[in-house]
Enzyme design. Sequence first.
Site, PDB file in Angstrom:
ATOM      1  CB  SER A 265      -1.089  -0.076   1.339  1.00  0.00           C
ATOM      2  OG  SER A 265      -0.021   0.258   2.382  1.00  0.00           O
ATOM      3  CG  ASP A 266       1.393   6.094  -1.209  1.00  0.00           C
ATOM      4  OD1 ASP A 266       2.354   5.958  -0.259  1.00  0.00           O
ATOM      5  OD2 ASP A 266       1.392   7.044  -1.987  1.00  0.00           O
ATOM      6  CD1 TRP A 267       5.155   4.999   4.809  1.00  0.00           C
ATOM      7  CD2 TRP A 267       4.615   3.784   2.949  1.00  0.00           C
ATOM      8  NE1 TRP A 267       5.996   4.307   4.483  1.00  0.00           N
ATOM      9  CE2 TRP A 267       6.054   3.642   3.484  1.00  0.00           C
ATOM     10  CE3 TRP A 267       4.398   3.415   1.558  1.00  0.00           C
ATOM     11  CZ2 TRP A 267       6.727   2.887   2.741  1.00  0.00           C
ATOM     12  CZ3 TRP A 267       5.210   2.465   1.047  1.00  0.00           C
ATOM     13  CH2 TRP A 267       6.286   2.092   1.514  1.00  0.00           C
TER      14      TRP A 267
END
Length: 719
Positions: A265-267
Amino acid sequence: MGRYALHAVIALCLTASVAAAQTQDPDARAAAVEKQMTDAERVQLLHGILAIPGGGDVNPPGVPITGGFIKGVSRLGVPDLIESDASLGIVNPNRLRPGDTATALPSGQTLASTWNPKLAFSGGALLGREARARGFNVVLGPGLNLARNPRNGRNFEYVGEDPLLAGVLAGETIRGIQSERVVATAKHFALNNDETLRHTADVQIDKDAARESDLLAFEIAIKRGNPSAVMCSYNLVGGAKACGNDWLLNQVLKGEWKFPGWVMSDWGAVDDVFYVNAGLDQQSGQQIDKQVWFDAPLREGVARGTITKARVSEAVRRILRGLYAVGADSPGAKPAIDQAAHNAIARQSAREGIVLLKNEGAILPLAANARRILLVGGNADIGVLAGGGSSQVTPVGGPAALTHVGGPGLLGQWGDQLYAPSSPLKALRAALPKTEIAYESGYDVETAAAMARGADVAIVFATQWQLEGWDATTMRLPQGQDALIAAVAAANPNTIVVLETGNPVEMPWAEKVKAVIAAWYPGQQGGDALAEILTGAVNPSGRLPQSWPIDARQNPRPEPIGLGQPEGTRVTLDYKEGADVGYRWFAHQTFKPRYAFGQGLSYTSFAYSKLSARVRGDSVTVTATIANTGARAGASVAQLYLTGIAGKPALRLIGFEKVELAPGQRKVVTITADPRLLADYRNGAWRIGGGRYDLALGQSSADLALRASVSLKSATLPR
Ligand code: BGC
């Protein structure tokens, strides 16, 4: 057996087992290792932290400050994942690793302007080496979201508006990174083309149009580069968050494209544990999310039967196979960095990526007999601007300047404008020792104009800072720089403008200046490369990877969407342009951009002739002759476009080749079209409709001198 002999045998066995492990099929190895894991070990690999202390969090002992950290399983030889941003150099977040500087490459737009896949590969290999030298085994890049909005705060990290150009260059960057046994991450999947309200912006686009544009860029990059990881993005697509989007992750990426690696995932992009069922394999930056979803909630889901054990095992296997496929688990000794060689890569990328947009009366290259040159503005006395956010690199030599911006949100958090220490002033003085070269800050317009009056040539350096988390609200240069340029141009008829920007900008002064150079953010060798181009030591060969609109009214979405709305406000981004991004959008309009996609000038001239095209299976191969008709060596980028399908107009880049030519030299270029660009995506497949296909070859999307037609049979392309 003596002690030394025993050591030798042990060493031999170890080498043999490492070699055997490396030659083993990564899928088989991943399956074998995953099988031996406990459930706790499996879950441990599926989530990790933003390894930047803050808000009460501290890094586990021995973990460097960096973008991401995931604990490995040492008993099975699975390394910790130590992840670093990004594609413009190895990032030292907020300079929290004291003294750690890295080669700051030119921006992604600069790389894209080179149209040179070899430079993308060497830049990628540089990233891989500099990552490995610091013990990082995952690079969180490259990014390749298409430039749909010329105000997007992150376009400087990306590689332009065209799926083929972006896909090829990102694919080569990936290959380069992974050639150093470091995982590359293609990001941000997908359709994350704006930063404003990036967590709650919902992109509405026809699915087939998405396949022919942003997703095609990823498809090309992934098939060419085989990245071990893909990072899903913050935004929603068709109402579902990209990281929990079954269509994007399960159906397209893992289903149709058979992507064998893992999706991280992106952060701060995960809202629910059930994203795992939609295809997300790993939760990154977990402390930014509301919950560490991929730990206790994941185990509970398995216990309750809402998440299968098989799915958890599969996610683990994907991560392991990604590590094994590139050898990230056996990185070898840390490489010594040859800084001179890395500077040369950064320099070459800047040389080839700086675009000459206007050159009236051949004012450039600067005449060797100019007596007095005035440089104005842009901190040109100390360096060149870089973009901000998670990709901001602390350049070798340290920042030449950090200007605090401040304010709320990410603009405040990441609000240090960084100048890389490559001074155009110093470089020009070194190149033209007999010329008197002065610098004036441009802080006061009248002073700058008065000084310009007494110079033979005035060069204004204008800057536009862009950063992650914030889109420009207009396309105008900020902080009164338009007025500065106009005043200098009124005072001196030989005014040249150098733009250091993260996007195309409006140029109300375009007719009043003699030359314009788009330097984007040219990296830690950028000032030197600029001096080489200004003086003619290097012949410019950059070509725009993005259309350059006259103003924001020409954009598909002229007004910024969501401006001033609080974080969390849901907005819809209606991509009515569909697959017609950039130049394809312009092709349907009655208005033209200021500069077209693919455009860029040279100090020499080229003649294109003898186009011939022949069909080869589902594709087309063309040949043509390109001659350098001027007096200097230079490079031309031959661009092949599809201009019509069965009588219907089209405009698609389908192939390109950069050619270096000595004065008077001619070469035959051969370009084979990517069949997916001859096809349309319909009813679940790439289909060539058949009939007459019109092709054109030229020096830009608006300069297509040679035309040919071929007849293609209807076909469905294999997946
Ligand atoms: C960015 C990613 C980056 C990550 C880790 C996020 O804010 O969108 O591109 O890799 O942070 O720093």
